[in-house]
Design a protein around this motif. Sequence first.
Motif, PDB file in Angstrom:
ATOM      1  N   GLU A 248       9.800  -8.401   7.666  1.00  0.00           N
ATOM      2  CA  GLU A 248      10.955  -9.231   7.957  1.00  0.00           C
ATOM      3  C   GLU A 248      11.131  -9.934   6.873  1.00  0.00           C
ATOM      4  OE1 GLU A 248      10.206 -11.532  11.771  1.00  0.00           O
ATOM      5  OE2 GLU A 248       8.193 -10.483  11.685  1.00  0.00           O
ATOM      6  N   VAL A 249       9.803 -10.300   5.872  1.00  0.00           N
ATOM      7  CA  VAL A 249      10.098 -11.021   4.354  1.00  0.00           C
ATOM      8  C   VAL A 249      11.405 -10.425   3.533  1.00  0.00           C
ATOM      9  CG1 VAL A 249       9.356 -12.022   1.555  1.00  0.00           C
ATOM     10  CG2 VAL A 249       7.772 -11.794   4.340  1.00  0.00           C
ATOM     11  N   ILE A 250      11.054  -8.901   3.052  1.00  0.00           N
ATOM     12  CA  ILE A 250      11.984  -8.509   2.132  1.00  0.00           C
ATOM     13  C   ILE A 250      13.456  -8.703   3.069  1.00  0.00           C
ATOM     14  CG2 ILE A 250      12.080  -5.765   1.748  1.00  0.00           C
ATOM     15  CD1 ILE A 250       9.506  -5.189   2.024  1.00  0.00           C
ATOM     16  N   GLU A 251      13.758  -8.148   4.039  1.00  0.00           N
ATOM     17  CA  GLU A 251      15.036  -8.006   4.907  1.00  0.00           C
ATOM     18  C   GLU A 251      15.725  -9.802   4.688  1.00  0.00           C
ATOM     19  OE1 GLU A 251      17.167  -7.877   8.673  1.00  0.00           O
ATOM     20  OE2 GLU A 251      15.303  -7.778   9.451  1.00  0.00           O
ATOM     21  N   HIS A 260      15.577  -7.656  -5.442  1.00  0.00           N
ATOM     22  CA  HIS A 260      16.080  -6.648  -4.790  1.00  0.00           C
ATOM     23  C   HIS A 260      14.887  -5.869  -4.399  1.00  0.00           C
ATOM     24  CE1 HIS A 260      20.200  -6.424  -5.940  1.00  0.00           C
ATOM     25  NE2 HIS A 260      20.004  -7.054  -6.728  1.00  0.00           N
ATOM     26  N   LEU A 261      13.905  -5.964  -3.611  1.00  0.00           N
ATOM     27  CA  LEU A 261      12.634  -5.391  -3.484  1.00  0.00           C
ATOM     28  C   LEU A 261      12.815  -4.845  -2.786  1.00  0.00           C
ATOM     29  CD1 LEU A 261      10.864  -9.483  -1.395  1.00  0.00           C
ATOM     30  CD2 LEU A 261      10.309  -8.051  -4.419  1.00  0.00           C
ATOM     31  N   HIS A 262      11.566  -3.599  -2.929  1.00  0.00           N
ATOM     32  CA  HIS A 262      11.699  -2.417  -2.016  1.00  0.00           C
ATOM     33  C   HIS A 262      11.052  -2.396  -1.270  1.00  0.00           C
ATOM     34  CE1 HIS A 262      14.060  -1.179  -5.749  1.00  0.00           C
ATOM     35  NE2 HIS A 262      13.101   0.028  -5.961  1.00  0.00           N
ATOM     36  N   ALA A 263      10.339  -1.161  -0.704  1.00  0.00           N
ATOM     37  CA  ALA A 263       9.854  -1.161   0.657  1.00  0.00           C
ATOM     38  C   ALA A 263       8.139  -0.694  -0.424  1.00  0.00           C
ATOM     39  CB  ALA A 263      10.369  -0.286   1.295  1.00  0.00           C
ATOM     40  N   GLU A 407      -7.829   7.164  18.172  1.00  0.00           N
ATOM     41  CA  GLU A 407      -7.623   5.911  17.883  1.00  0.00           C
ATOM     42  C   GLU A 407      -6.996   4.983  17.217  1.00  0.00           C
ATOM     43  OE1 GLU A 407     -12.092   5.320  17.147  1.00  0.00           O
ATOM     44  OE2 GLU A 407     -12.616   7.638  17.310  1.00  0.00           O
ATOM     45  N   LEU A 408      -6.466   5.408  15.930  1.00  0.00           N
ATOM     46  CA  LEU A 408      -5.386   4.450  15.181  1.00  0.00           C
ATOM     47  C   LEU A 408      -4.502   5.283  14.693  1.00  0.00           C
ATOM     48  CD1 LEU A 408      -5.372   2.054  13.514  1.00  0.00           C
ATOM     49  CD2 LEU A 408      -7.117   3.429  11.965  1.00  0.00           C
ATOM     50  N   PHE A 409      -2.914   5.217  14.461  1.00  0.00           N
ATOM     51  CA  PHE A 409      -1.742   5.367  13.400  1.00  0.00           C
ATOM     52  C   PHE A 409      -1.883   4.989  13.052  1.00  0.00           C
ATOM     53  CE2 PHE A 409      -0.920   8.732  16.570  1.00  0.00           C
ATOM     54  CZ  PHE A 409       0.137   9.269  16.143  1.00  0.00           C
ATOM     55  N   PHE A 410      -2.340   5.427  11.455  1.00  0.00           N
ATOM     56  CA  PHE A 410      -1.717   4.097  10.698  1.00  0.00           C
ATOM     57  C   PHE A 410      -0.772   4.724   9.632  1.00  0.00           C
ATOM     58  CE2 PHE A 410      -2.316   3.460   6.223  1.00  0.00           C
ATOM     59  CZ  PHE A 410      -2.246   2.210   5.438  1.00  0.00           C
ATOM     60  N   ASP A 411       0.740   3.807   9.590  1.00  0.00           N
ATOM     61  CA  ASP A 411       2.257   4.286   9.395  1.00  0.00           C
ATOM     62  C   ASP A 411       1.630   3.666   7.706  1.00  0.00           C
ATOM     63  OD1 ASP A 411       4.819   4.403   9.049  1.00  0.00           O
ATOM     64  OD2 ASP A 411       5.338   3.008  11.123  1.00  0.00           O
ATOM     65  N   GLY A 412       1.932   4.483   6.969  1.00  0.00           N
ATOM     66  CA  GLY A 412       1.288   4.549   5.597  1.00  0.00           C
ATOM     67  C   GLY A 412       3.057   4.350   5.219  1.00  0.00           C
ATOM     68  N   ARG A 413       4.240   3.892   5.933  1.00  0.00           N
ATOM     69  CA  ARG A 413       5.787   4.135   5.335  1.00  0.00           C
ATOM     70  C   ARG A 413       6.348   3.209   6.989  1.00  0.00           C
ATOM     71  NH1 ARG A 413       5.541   5.359   0.835  1.00  0.00           N
ATOM     72  NH2 ARG A 413       4.503   7.557   0.362  1.00  0.00           N
ATOM     73  N   ASN A 414       5.758   2.943   6.938  1.00  0.00           N
ATOM     74  CA  ASN A 414       6.126   1.222   7.938  1.00  0.00           C
ATOM     75  C   ASN A 414       7.532   2.089   8.894  1.00  0.00           C
ATOM     76  OD1 ASN A 414       4.058  -0.089   7.247  1.00  0.00           O
ATOM     77  ND2 ASN A 414       5.182  -1.452   5.424  1.00  0.00           N
ATOM     78  N   LYS A 415       7.312   2.916   9.645  1.00  0.00           N
ATOM     79  CA  LYS A 415       8.735   3.511  10.247  1.00  0.00           C
ATOM     80  C   LYS A 415       8.411   4.029  11.331  1.00  0.00           C
ATOM     81  CE  LYS A 415      11.404   4.332   6.234  1.00  0.00           C
ATOM     82  NZ  LYS A 415      12.854   3.319   6.496  1.00  0.00           N
ATOM     83  N   LEU A 416       7.088   4.114  12.217  1.00  0.00           N
ATOM     84  CA  LEU A 416       7.148   4.272  13.386  1.00  0.00           C
ATOM     85  C   LEU A 416       7.273   3.291  14.136  1.00  0.00           C
ATOM     86  CD1 LEU A 416       3.598   6.311  13.557  1.00  0.00           C
ATOM     87  CD2 LEU A 416       6.435   7.233  13.602  1.00  0.00           C
ATOM     88  N   ASN A 417       7.466   3.419  15.645  1.00  0.00           N
ATOM     89  CA  ASN A 417       7.341   1.866  16.477  1.00  0.00           C
ATOM     90  C   ASN A 417       6.068   1.909  16.802  1.00  0.00           C
ATOM     91  OD1 ASN A 417       7.521   0.632  19.200  1.00  0.00           O
ATOM     92  ND2 ASN A 417      10.316   1.441  19.026  1.00  0.00           N
ATOM     93  N   GLU A 418       5.572   0.582  16.607  1.00  0.00           N
ATOM     94  CA  GLU A 418       4.507  -0.129  16.501  1.00  0.00           C
ATOM     95  C   GLU A 418       4.283  -0.060  18.306  1.00  0.00           C
ATOM     96  OE1 GLU A 418       1.346  -3.826  16.285  1.00  0.00           O
ATOM     97  OE2 GLU A 418       3.379  -3.700  14.885  1.00  0.00           O
ATOM     98  N   GLU A 419       5.125  -0.790  18.872  1.00  0.00           N
ATOM     99  CA  GLU A 419       4.989  -1.093  20.497  1.00  0.00           C
ATOM    100  C   GLU A 419       4.566  -0.102  20.880  1.00  0.00           C
ATOM    101  OE1 GLU A 419       7.332  -3.170  24.053  1.00  0.00           O
ATOM    102  OE2 GLU A 419       8.285  -3.132  21.845  1.00  0.00           O
ATOM    103  N   ASP A 420       5.600   1.062  21.310  1.00  0.00           N
ATOM    104  CA  ASP A 420       5.358   3.466  21.317  1.00  0.00           C
ATOM    105  C   ASP A 420       3.763   3.012  21.893  1.00  0.00           C
ATOM    106  OD1 ASP A 420       8.013   2.960  22.781  1.00  0.00           O
ATOM    107  OD2 ASP A 420       8.268   3.989  21.085  1.00  0.00           O
ATOM    108  N   ILE A 421       3.452   2.681  19.958  1.00  0.00           N
ATOM    109  CA  ILE A 421       1.817   3.053  19.805  1.00  0.00           C
ATOM    110  C   ILE A 421       0.942   2.200  20.416  1.00  0.00           C
ATOM    111  CG2 ILE A 421       0.059   3.303  17.753  1.00  0.00           C
ATOM    112  CD1 ILE A 421       2.797   4.575  16.536  1.00  0.00           C
TER     113      ILE A 421
END
Length: 431
Positions: A248-251, A260-263, A407-421
């Motif tokens: 949200e900060v980057i957007e 021009h903050l990258h991801a 036990e854990l999904f680690f989203d290293g690219r911030n691309k997955l749907n957190e709620e679905d998990i």
Amino acid sequence: MVIEPNEHLSCVAVVGLGKIGLPLAAMFANNGYQVYGADKNKEVIDSISRGESHVKNEPGLEELVLEAHQKNSLIATNSTVEAVSEANIVVVIVPVLVKENNEIDYQYIDSAVEDIGKGLQEGTLVIFETTLPPGDTVNRFGKRIEEISSLKMGEEFYLAYSPERVYSNRIIEDLNSYPKVVGGFNEQSLERASAFYQNALGCKMIEVSSIETAEFSKVAECVYRDVNIALANELAKFAEKMEVRISEVIEASNSQPFSHLHAPGIGVGGHCIPIYPYFFINKGLNQGLTTLSREINDSMANYAISKLENRVGDLKNKNVLILGLSYRENVKESTKSTSLLLIDQLKEKQANVFVNDPHYSVSEIIDYGVLPLSVNDKMIENIDVVILQAFHKEYETLDFKKFSNCELFFDGRNKLNEEDITQLGILYEGI
């Protein structure tokens, strides 16, 4: 079948037919030039000689290679000397890498330059496109060509530098649209190189004052990206402490035109960003943002492992699945991939490491010392931790329900749907 060259076309030798060299050769061959492509890999030569591209997932490339083959304007050979001896323009796109200690590895391009010197004819224009430390085109390669060929640089042969600036999966598009930066050893070299690219690619030219300026510009592009990603990673860590969502900060920040903050992400890989900053560092830029950024980005794998341990405890005997062996999404390239750092650290923690990557075969994954695992395998039910490293398109429709004991999904690219998990009772963690 022996293919006879088209004698009515001007001749270009492209030295190195990899993922960038072949698109260049194919573009030249379809824009009025007779091209001799040289590569040491027999399988590459055989493929091109059949009119087939060995480089996959590049829109438009297979068609260009086939068309050039049918016109007899692209001939592949494993003899760089012969290719260069037929040409009046030589384009060099042979990789320069860094060793484990981050020293520059010139072995492949040095070998190519030896052959170029042996085959070079008077009046030929030699252009280097390989990303190089500033000064190398003239001081390392130009002078060596002089020694071998007995031809004088700038008088009996011409020398220029024009860095490749393309991105995998859109190389043809980038060649058509990106401006071509070019610098010459002297005015005649610059004029000839600029005219060649205008004819061969039809792109906008940016003529700079020297070869060294052109070399510097390409490395600077990569350093900029490395520094920006390091900043994003540093801010992401701090945002977590402040309980703020960095996406949200980057957007919000980037809605201002000067931001021009990258991801942020689990790490930086590939042939470019984690390698080319050392072309400056090893030349004397060994303090400051360039070196610090390398340290920050390379530390992200360790940061990820620490977050796993904070959430699930000791990783010993845990079944950990890494999604994506490749360094980034939708390509097959493991050079400097963060997955390699993750694999090493997970093995040190005595975890059981599995890898899934739709771009790699089972045997190719095994060669990295890990166990391949299909997302459709029943073994998925026994996975304890999943790490998303490269968000391939195949993972966009990943069925999280299959990971019934995860036990854990680690989203290293911030691309997955957190709620679905999380609604399945699985912990979610991102960068």
